[in-house]
Design an enzyme around this catalytic site. Structure first.
Site, PDB file in Angstrom:
ATOM      1  CD  GLU A   1      -3.089  -1.033   2.138  1.00  0.00           C
ATOM      2  OE1 GLU A   1      -2.910  -0.286   3.130  1.00  0.00           O
ATOM      3  OE2 GLU A   1      -4.094  -1.755   2.000  1.00  0.00           O
TER       4      GLU A   1
ATOM      5  CD  GLU B   1      -4.338  -5.542   2.895  1.00  0.00           C
ATOM      6  OE1 GLU B   1      -5.179  -4.708   3.322  1.00  0.00           O
ATOM      7  OE2 GLU B   1      -3.125  -5.471   3.122  1.00  0.00           O
TER       8      GLU B   1
END
Length: 401
Positions: free
Chosen positions: A227, A335
């Site tokens: 991320e 995710e």
């Protein structure tokens, strides 16, 4: 062409809110819970991608879901992604090559460096791996902290901490010895020791060193960075491409996962600039996929157990799915997470239906998260009593195996 596509998406976002005009190209036009317009502009047909999401696509595609059967889904294989048409999604599905969970814990205590094992951080539990492989899952994403692996005193190109590396190798080997795949990923948001990683050569060297440690294990997958955020998409792309190139110089042939800026969100893939930046991503081994993440609460952060709607999963991954198809790329939803309630169960299913009915561009997905220290966290799927075990596992995940 990409800028034209982005304008179509923007137009779609505007017209979806209206029930008085025909939907533009690429807009939603139907699906479970849809109350908007169901007709499309001239030249486009409302096409059912799955029972949760119909979209205005160019040409004369079917406006109703394909005929379904009730055949039992087959078990996924790491080398074969079989297709089936059944009542789950109302369309032909390509099963995931990789389907599993995140095994969180070694990235805990990020303010405690190096920290104390068992106090500030922990490694995943072998019994958790046993449980999920017994359920049929075959991939485990294992976060770790760079500052524990490569101490700040030596920098990210320095020697690895032998104890922490040993802990990582131990759990990786446990996973792969069971025939499953282990995704290793620095959970650092493109930061090291409090600063943005801006030296692409150093980042590439880090991954060259890591690849040399794991290249002999064909069941290890390299996820280059968790991320990135607050960084220009083009800058992130350059770092990822440098690391891909560096890994291949070691002779490592395993799958590489790259992530984009803006928390690598599927729903922001176009608006963040990732779509333009990563279109030129290349790999000499042609074994790279783009990892995206997607949560289903109001701000997409995964901090609320309330989902926006029963179809929000399909809506938020559709733009990225179209981009993968257009650019001949593969995607991995690294995710996804949501609460354990009726709306969220439906929303997760809608997302996974969209992924599996996209013609194989999505190679897998993993739930966030398992891990021994999550306690009553609403997305915990740690056996035996994680909050997501009772409903999410049997209702929203296992049907897609």
């Amino acid at each position: 062409m990409k800028s034209t596509f982005a304008s179509f998406v923007a137009a779609a976002a505007f017209f979806v809110s209206s029930v008085h005009a025909a939907q533009p190209l690429y807009a939603q036009c139907g699906g479970i819970g849809w109350t908007g317009e169901t007709t499309c502009v001239s030249g486009a047909t409302c096409t059912a991608l799955n029972e949760y999401y119909s979209q205005c696509l160019a040409g004369s595609g079917s406006s109703t879901p394909p005929t379904t059967t009730t055949s039992k889904p087959t078990t996924t294989s790491p080398t074969t992604a079989p297709s089936s048409t059944d009542s789950l999604c109302g369309a032909t599905r390509t099963k995931f090559t990789y389907f599993g969970v995140n095994e969180s814990g070694a990235e805990f205590g990020e303010t405690k460096i190096p920290g104390v094992l068992g106090t500030d951080y922990t490694w995943p539990s072998p019994t958790s791996i046993d449980y999920f492989t017994g359920q049929g899952f075959n991939v485990f994403r294992i976060p770790f902290l760079l500052e524990r692996l490569t101490p700040p005193s030596t920098g990210i190109t320095g020697a690895f901490d032998s104890t922490y590396l040993s802990g990582l190798k131990t759990i990786v080997n446990y996973v792969t010895n069971k025939g499953a795949y282990a995704i290793i990923e620095p959970h650092n948001y493109m930061r090291f020791n409090g600063a943005v990683i801006s030296d692409n050569n150093a980042f590439a060297t880090l991954w060259k060193n890591l690849a040399n440690e794991f290249k002999s294990n064909s069941h290890v997958i390299f996820d280059l960075m968790n991320e990135p955020n607050g960084i220009d998409a083009g800058v992130v792309y350059q770092a990822m491409q440098a690391a891909v190139n560096s890994i291949r110089t070691t002779g490592a042939t395993q799958l590489i996962l790259v992530e984009g800026t803006s928390w690598t969100g599927a729903w922001t893939w176009t608006s963040s600039g990732n779509a333009a930046a990563f279109a030129s991503l290349s790999d000499p081994n042609n074994n790279v996929a783009i990892e995206m993440h997607q949560y289903l609460d109001s701000d997409g952060s995964g901090t609320s157990d309330q989902c926006v709607s029963a179809t929000i999963g399909a809506e938020r991954v559709q733009d990225a799915t179209n981009w993968l198809k257009t650019n001949n790329k593969k995607g991995f939803l690294g995710e996804i997470g949501a609460g354990s309630n009726d709306v969220c169960v439906a929303a997760v299913k809608s997302a996974l239906c969209t992924l599996q009915t996209a013609g194989g561009v999505w190679i897998g997905a993993s739930w966030w998260a398992a891990g021994p220290w999550w306690g009553t966290y609403f997305q915990s799927i740690e056996p035996p009593n994680g909050t997501s075990i009772s409903r999410i596992l049997p209702e929203a995940l296992k049907p897609f195996m």
